[in-house]
Design a protein around this motif. Structure first.
Motif, PDB file in Angstrom:
ATOM      1  N   VAL A   1      -2.439  -7.125   1.572  1.00 33.06           N
ATOM      2  CA  VAL A   1      -3.437  -7.579   1.130  1.00 33.06           C
ATOM      3  C   VAL A   1      -4.842  -6.367   1.604  1.00 33.06           C
ATOM      4  O   VAL A   1      -4.720  -6.039   2.530  1.00 33.06           O
ATOM      5  CB  VAL A   1      -4.224  -8.756   1.605  1.00 33.06           C
TER       6      VAL A   1
ATOM      7  N   LEU B   1      -5.207 -14.728  -3.541  1.00 35.09           N
ATOM      8  CA  LEU B   1      -4.788 -13.584  -4.128  1.00 35.09           C
ATOM      9  C   LEU B   1      -3.138 -13.816  -3.617  1.00 35.09           C
ATOM     10  O   LEU B   1      -2.200 -13.544  -4.450  1.00 35.09           O
ATOM     11  CB  LEU B   1      -5.049 -12.381  -3.279  1.00 35.09           C
TER      12      LEU B   1
ATOM     13  N   VAL C   1      -1.604  -9.127  -7.460  1.00 32.79           N
ATOM     14  CA  VAL C   1      -3.124  -9.937  -7.894  1.00 32.79           C
ATOM     15  C   VAL C   1      -3.992  -9.467  -7.453  1.00 32.79           C
ATOM     16  O   VAL C   1      -4.207  -8.963  -6.209  1.00 32.79           O
ATOM     17  CB  VAL C   1      -2.627 -11.353  -6.917  1.00 32.79           C
ATOM     18  N   LEU C   2      -4.912  -9.325  -8.383  1.00 33.60           N
ATOM     19  CA  LEU C   2      -6.334  -8.745  -8.261  1.00 33.60           C
ATOM     20  C   LEU C   2      -7.333  -9.632  -8.207  1.00 33.60           C
ATOM     21  O   LEU C   2      -7.396 -10.540  -8.864  1.00 33.60           O
ATOM     22  CB  LEU C   2      -6.376  -7.658  -9.469  1.00 33.60           C
ATOM     23  N   GLY C   3      -8.123  -9.365  -7.128  1.00 31.93           N
ATOM     24  CA  GLY C   3      -9.369  -9.982  -7.075  1.00 31.93           C
ATOM     25  C   GLY C   3     -10.457  -9.493  -7.942  1.00 31.93           C
ATOM     26  O   GLY C   3     -11.052  -8.480  -7.976  1.00 31.93           O
TER      27      GLY C   3
ATOM     28  N   ARG D   1      -7.413  -6.796  -3.246  1.00 31.69           N
ATOM     29  CA  ARG D   1      -6.065  -7.366  -3.959  1.00 31.69           C
ATOM     30  C   ARG D   1      -4.737  -7.587  -3.138  1.00 31.69           C
ATOM     31  O   ARG D   1      -4.647  -7.048  -1.904  1.00 31.69           O
ATOM     32  CB  ARG D   1      -5.523  -5.916  -4.995  1.00 31.69           C
TER      33      ARG D   1
ATOM     34  N   GLU E   1      -4.982 -11.547 -12.244  1.00 29.11           N
ATOM     35  CA  GLU E   1      -6.339 -11.528 -11.755  1.00 29.11           C
ATOM     36  C   GLU E   1      -6.675 -13.015 -11.308  1.00 29.11           C
ATOM     37  O   GLU E   1      -6.571 -13.826 -12.174  1.00 29.11           O
ATOM     38  CB  GLU E   1      -7.315 -11.057 -12.781  1.00 29.11           C
TER      39      GLU E   1
END
Ligand SMILES: Nc1nc2c(ncn2[C@@H]2O[C@H](COP(=O)(O)OP(=O)(O)O)[C@@H](O)[C@H]2O)c(=O)[nH]1
Ligand SMILES: [Mg+2]
Length: 252
Positions: free
Chosen positions: A97, A113, A125-127, A169, A205
């Protein structure tokens, strides 16, 4: 595991947090790096890495004083620091992360995430700060505009519509290594997104909150020339990945 981060995570996923590392790129963040590391530990992170390259203040001393691993890279640039930290990852780590040092992102939201990755539904996985809630003044007008232009460009060139280019992310380490990341500076985050699409990774996302920097000084968005320079680097990266593969480390 802290209750803040644990509520939404099932017990299997909790065990798997042992193989997750939090990577914090940090340049001259002495006023804020300590509290950020403390928050990360409270959120459940056992492995915290600070990616430094050339801090001239007490960033490294504060981080080491908290017992976290600090990697130091002589080459300047955000991407160079991240790549050095990845080379120094403990073997047991399978997911990373990325979190800013400045307190603008909430490590207690990292489980948002991580859940899709730990459940085997995503590789990256994008914040998203635009799907989530950005505090007043946290996302400056030129950042919002740059985001729109660059995500629009990615949509046109690669057929995948992102809502944000934020640095908070999570990604599987094996996937990240396959991306063969090259950009040594602020093109690094967009390079990750574009290459993930190009290589057919499962990209998601999730909305995250975004606050203003807690302390210390902005290196990018709060300064005119670094903002322009980062925007140009990102634009160039998005464009060149469409037409050329990147064979050598890029400093542009
Ligand atoms: N190691 C390293 N970290 C950097 C560099 N530039 C920015 N950072 C870190 O990247 C994160 C984002 O930078 P920040 O100054 O918050 O940019 P802003 O959010 O646009 O104002 C922070 O944790 C910075 O300390 C760099 O050249 N090297
Ligand atoms: Mg910041």
């Amino acid at each position: 595991m802290d209750p803040e981060g644990s509520q939404l995570i099932n017990s299997t996923a909790k065990q798997r947090w042992a193989s997750v590392a939090l990577l914090i790129p940090a340049l001259n963040e002495e006023p804020v790096i300590g509290p950020t590391i403390d928050r990360a530990k409270r959120a459940g992170f056992r492995h915290v890495l600070v990616a430094d390259n050339g801090s001239t203040d007490g960033t490294v001393a504060v981080a080491e004083g908290r017992g976290v691993l600090v990697t130091r890279e002589p080459r300047r640039g955000y991407g160079a620091a991240c790549m050095a930290a990845l080379r120094g990852l403990p073997e047991c780590i399978d997911t990373v992360v990325f979190l800013q040092a400045d307190g603008s992102e909430d490590p207690a939201e990292a489980h948002l995430l991580l859940a899709p990755i730990l459940d085997g539904r995503a590789d990256l996985v994008l914040g998203s700060r635009t799907l989530g809630r950005a505090a007043p003044g946290a996302l400056l007008p030129h950042q919002r505009l740059g985001n729109r232009l660059l995500t629009g460009l990615i949509g046109l060139l690669y057929g995948h519509q992102f809502s944000d280019l934020g640095p908070f992310r999570a990604i599987r380490v094996d996937a990240l290594r396959r991306l063969d990341m090259r950009h040594s500076n602020y093109g690094w985050t967009i390079e990750m997104q574009v290459k993930a699409v190009q290589q057919g990774l499962r990209v998601m996302e999730v909305p995250v909150t975004y606050g203003v920097r807690v302390a210390g000084e902005t290196k990018v968005s709060g300064q005119m020339w670094p903002s322009i320079s980062a925007g140009v680097k990102m634009f160039w990266m998005a464009l060149r990945l469409r037409f050329h593969s990147i064979a050598r480390p890029s400093h542009r």
